[in-house]
Enzyme design. Sequence first.
Site, short mmCIF file in Angstrom:
data_model
loop_
_atom_site.label_atom_id
_atom_site.label_comp_id
_atom_site.label_asym_id
_atom_site.label_seq_id
_atom_site.Cartn_x
_atom_site.Cartn_y
_atom_site.Cartn_z
N ASP A 149 0.93 1.06 -1.43
CA ASP A 149 1.97 0.26 -0.78
C ASP A 149 1.57 0.05 0.68
O ASP A 149 0.66 0.71 1.18
CB ASP A 149 3.34 0.95 -0.88
CG ASP A 149 4.49 -0.05 -0.82
OD1 ASP A 149 4.25 -1.23 -0.51
OD2 ASP A 149 5.64 0.34 -1.10
N ASP A 150 2.24 -0.88 1.35
CA ASP A 150 1.92 -1.11 2.76
C ASP A 150 2.59 -0.07 3.65
O ASP A 150 2.00 0.41 4.62
CB ASP A 150 2.29 -2.54 3.20
CG ASP A 150 3.73 -2.90 2.92
OD1 ASP A 150 4.44 -2.14 2.20
OD2 ASP A 150 4.18 -3.95 3.41
N ASP A 186 9.06 3.77 4.53
CA ASP A 186 10.03 3.74 5.64
C ASP A 186 11.10 4.81 5.38
O ASP A 186 10.97 5.95 5.82
CB ASP A 186 10.61 2.32 5.71
CG ASP A 186 11.48 2.10 6.93
OD1 ASP A 186 12.08 3.07 7.42
OD2 ASP A 186 11.59 0.95 7.41
O1 LIG Z 1 10.56 3.32 2.23
P1 LIG Z 1 11.48 2.16 2.01
O2 LIG Z 1 12.68 2.18 2.93
O3 LIG Z 1 11.85 1.97 0.59
O4 LIG Z 1 10.70 0.87 2.49
C1 LIG Z 1 9.37 0.62 2.13
C2 LIG Z 1 9.30 -0.55 1.21
O5 LIG Z 1 9.88 -1.69 1.90
C3 LIG Z 1 8.96 -2.77 1.84
O6 LIG Z 1 9.19 -3.53 0.71
P2 LIG Z 1 10.46 -4.51 0.61
O7 LIG Z 1 11.58 -3.79 -0.08
O8 LIG Z 1 10.75 -5.07 1.97
O9 LIG Z 1 9.98 -5.61 -0.37
P3 LIG Z 1 8.71 -6.57 -0.27
O10 LIG Z 1 7.49 -5.70 -0.17
O11 LIG Z 1 8.77 -7.33 -1.54
O12 LIG Z 1 8.89 -7.45 0.93
C4 LIG Z 1 7.60 -2.12 1.74
O13 LIG Z 1 6.64 -2.98 1.18
C5 LIG Z 1 7.85 -0.89 0.91
O14 LIG Z 1 7.68 -1.13 -0.48
#
Ligand SMILES: O=P(O)(O)OC[C@H]1O[C@H](OP(=O)(O)OP(=O)(O)O)[C@H](O)[C@@H]1O
Length: 160
Positions: free
Chosen positions: A91-92, A95
């Site tokens: 994953d990127d 959070d």
């Molecule tokens: O630890 P967390 O609070 O769960 O946040 C991290 C996640 O949030 C982002 O995805 P997002 O839900 O924004 O979706 P996307 O990647 O499709 O934009 C990111 O790519 C992670 O998967």
Amino acid sequence: MATTYATVTWDQLHRDARILAETLMAKGPFKGIVAVTRGGLIPAAIVARELDCRLVETISVITYDDESRGKPEIIKDPQVTGDGEGYLVIDDLVDSGVTARVVRERLPKALFACLYAKAQGKPLTDLFVVEVPQETWVLFPWDTAPLFIPPLAKKLTTGS
Ligand SMILES: O=P(O)(O)OC[C@H]1O[C@H](OP(=O)(O)OP(=O)(O)O)[C@H](O)[C@@H]1O
């Protein structure tokens, strides 16, 4: 607390993904990579190239903002991974760690790696490259665009 922003350029992202791949070389080989969509797609592609890994799957986790608020749901399940044994999840960012927790429950034996980690999510990832303060909003290159900014002198003369 005021939100601060950390801009990640394409070059930086590529560099960080290669750093992650280098660490991952010692942990493999992997049967395949599972990208957490959508943010994990590009990091996973870079890591897959570096590790010469051809099998790339996806998992998609969504947290709805409606009445089922806060309850994350897997809307796309990986097909060939079983319990994740031998697989690498990319994953990127972690959070709050909500997404990583759901992914780990689904793929308990996989190795979970990401580029950036905030304090809350850090315990949920096996590997990461850079720690980011919890209150910092990471601006990824696919979410931003270069913008014209008027010179300071111009701003002063026009008073705008
Ligand atoms: O630890 P967390 O609070 O769960 O946040 C991290 C996640 O949030 C982002 O995805 P997002 O839900 O924004 O979706 P996307 O990647 O499709 O934009 C990111 O790519 C992670 O998967």
